[in-house]
Write a protein that holds these residues in place. Structure first.
Motif, mmCIF file in Angstrom:
data_model
loop_
_atom_site.group_PDB
_atom_site.id
_atom_site.type_symbol
_atom_site.label_atom_id
_atom_site.label_comp_id
_atom_site.label_asym_id
_atom_site.label_seq_id
_atom_site.Cartn_x
_atom_site.Cartn_y
_atom_site.Cartn_z
ATOM 1 N N ALA A 19 1.767 18.605 -3.253
ATOM 2 C CA ALA A 19 3.253 18.018 -2.828
ATOM 3 C C ALA A 19 3.572 16.251 -3.232
ATOM 4 C CB ALA A 19 3.679 17.917 -1.498
ATOM 5 N N GLY A 20 3.815 15.523 -3.838
ATOM 6 C CA GLY A 20 4.387 14.381 -3.851
ATOM 7 C C GLY A 20 4.160 13.432 -3.064
ATOM 8 N N PHE A 21 5.119 13.993 -1.954
ATOM 9 C CA PHE A 21 4.844 13.008 -0.185
ATOM 10 C C PHE A 21 4.728 13.769 0.896
ATOM 11 C CE2 PHE A 21 7.419 11.025 3.036
ATOM 12 C CZ PHE A 21 7.344 9.758 2.369
ATOM 13 N N ASP A 22 3.938 13.364 1.502
ATOM 14 C CA ASP A 22 3.768 13.543 2.801
ATOM 15 C C ASP A 22 3.685 13.134 3.827
ATOM 16 O OD1 ASP A 22 2.819 15.175 4.835
ATOM 17 O OD2 ASP A 22 0.632 15.018 4.209
ATOM 18 N N PRO A 23 5.049 12.758 4.858
ATOM 19 C CA PRO A 23 5.535 11.534 5.734
ATOM 20 C C PRO A 23 3.678 11.546 6.681
ATOM 21 C CG PRO A 23 7.101 13.616 5.329
ATOM 22 C CD PRO A 23 5.895 13.916 4.253
ATOM 23 N N ILE A 24 3.306 12.636 7.647
ATOM 24 C CA ILE A 24 2.664 12.766 7.796
ATOM 25 C C ILE A 24 1.739 12.321 7.588
ATOM 26 C CG2 ILE A 24 1.339 14.328 9.279
ATOM 27 C CD1 ILE A 24 3.346 16.071 9.319
ATOM 28 N N GLY A 65 0.846 -1.191 0.351
ATOM 29 C CA GLY A 65 -0.084 -0.161 -0.070
ATOM 30 C C GLY A 65 1.117 1.498 -0.086
ATOM 31 N N LEU A 66 2.105 1.202 1.081
ATOM 32 C CA LEU A 66 3.167 2.324 0.589
ATOM 33 C C LEU A 66 3.267 2.490 -0.952
ATOM 34 C CD1 LEU A 66 4.068 2.136 4.177
ATOM 35 C CD2 LEU A 66 2.457 4.186 3.328
ATOM 36 N N LEU A 67 3.883 1.225 -1.263
ATOM 37 C CA LEU A 67 4.258 2.177 -2.496
ATOM 38 C C LEU A 67 3.423 1.908 -3.396
ATOM 39 C CD1 LEU A 67 7.273 -1.931 -2.643
ATOM 40 C CD2 LEU A 67 6.996 0.707 -2.419
ATOM 41 N N ALA A 68 2.755 1.983 -3.157
ATOM 42 C CA ALA A 68 1.763 2.647 -4.328
ATOM 43 C C ALA A 68 0.822 3.609 -4.080
ATOM 44 C CB ALA A 68 -0.342 0.928 -4.623
ATOM 45 N N ALA A 69 0.645 4.248 -2.460
ATOM 46 C CA ALA A 69 0.514 5.578 -2.010
ATOM 47 C C ALA A 69 1.431 6.571 -2.905
ATOM 48 C CB ALA A 69 0.079 5.089 -0.548
ATOM 49 N N ALA A 70 2.915 5.708 -2.768
ATOM 50 C CA ALA A 70 3.296 6.881 -3.390
ATOM 51 C C ALA A 70 4.309 6.841 -4.852
ATOM 52 C CB ALA A 70 5.173 6.236 -2.717
ATOM 53 N N THR A 112 1.516 6.835 -6.799
ATOM 54 C CA THR A 112 0.017 7.655 -6.862
ATOM 55 C C THR A 112 0.759 9.228 -6.954
ATOM 56 O OG1 THR A 112 -1.711 5.418 -6.929
ATOM 57 C CG2 THR A 112 -2.295 7.834 -6.495
ATOM 58 N N ALA A 113 0.849 8.662 -5.678
ATOM 59 C CA ALA A 113 1.438 10.494 -5.471
ATOM 60 C C ALA A 113 1.904 11.642 -5.884
ATOM 61 C CB ALA A 113 1.658 10.724 -3.830
ATOM 62 N N ARG A 114 3.282 10.501 -7.029
ATOM 63 C CA ARG A 114 4.352 11.237 -7.394
ATOM 64 C C ARG A 114 3.301 11.693 -8.897
ATOM 65 N NH1 ARG A 114 9.688 8.967 -7.726
ATOM 66 N NH2 ARG A 114 9.999 10.832 -9.294
ATOM 67 N N LEU A 115 2.506 10.617 -9.001
ATOM 68 C CA LEU A 115 1.791 10.492 -10.580
ATOM 69 C C LEU A 115 0.679 12.333 -9.757
ATOM 70 C CD1 LEU A 115 0.621 9.879 -13.277
ATOM 71 C CD2 LEU A 115 -1.167 8.521 -11.918
ATOM 72 N N LEU A 116 0.070 12.295 -9.194
ATOM 73 C CA LEU A 116 -1.024 13.360 -9.262
ATOM 74 C C LEU A 116 -0.075 14.167 -8.957
ATOM 75 C CD1 LEU A 116 -3.358 11.884 -6.028
ATOM 76 C CD2 LEU A 116 -3.927 12.355 -8.762
ATOM 77 N N ALA A 117 0.899 14.536 -8.583
ATOM 78 C CA ALA A 117 1.948 15.983 -8.159
ATOM 79 C C ALA A 117 2.135 16.191 -9.302
ATOM 80 C CB ALA A 117 2.999 15.968 -7.176
ATOM 81 N N THR A 118 2.903 15.278 -10.328
ATOM 82 C CA THR A 118 3.150 15.808 -11.620
ATOM 83 C C THR A 118 1.595 16.619 -12.625
ATOM 84 O OG1 THR A 118 2.103 13.861 -12.943
ATOM 85 C CG2 THR A 118 4.797 14.716 -11.848
#
Length: 105
Positions: free
Chosen positions: A64-69, A45-50, A52-58
């Motif tokens: 933001a592409g990555f939000d650790p909180i 799930g974390l790999l998929a979320a990371a 997907t977040a990078r894709l949405l950031a573009t």
């Protein structure tokens, strides 16, 4: 899934208890299985979320592409949900009466 697995393995837990396993060992066995599933699901799930977040950031402006909180808090909440989801069936597995489990077919 854990609850179903515990129901299917009631006879096994009864045999383990009859052969001398403690109830604590049965709980630990069920919780370890749940922890393994949680760890695998969290990693995927974390790999998929990371990704997907990078894709949405573009695609989106000012995102933001990555939000650790967010990732950390979501993982922590899901950990407590998984703990409860494994804890209840583990208690049920520990209360299996060996004589009834061995008699049932």
């Amino acid at each position: 899934m854990i609850a179903y697995s515990v129901g299917q393995r009631a006879r096994e837990f009864g045999i383990r208890l009859a052969l001398g396993a403690s109830r604590h060992e049965i709980v630990r066995l069920v919780m370890r299985r749940g922890a393994t599933l949680f760890a695998a699901g969290t990693a995927i799930g974390l790999l998929a979320a990371a990704g997907t977040a990078r894709l949405l950031a573009t695609l989106l402006f000012n995102v933001a592409g990555f939000d650790p909180i967010s990732f950390g808090s979501a993982t922590l909440v899901l950990f407590f949900v998984a703990l409860a989801a494994c804890g209840l069936p583990a208690r049920r597995a520990a209360r299996v009466d060996p004589s009834i489990a061995l008699r049932a077919e």
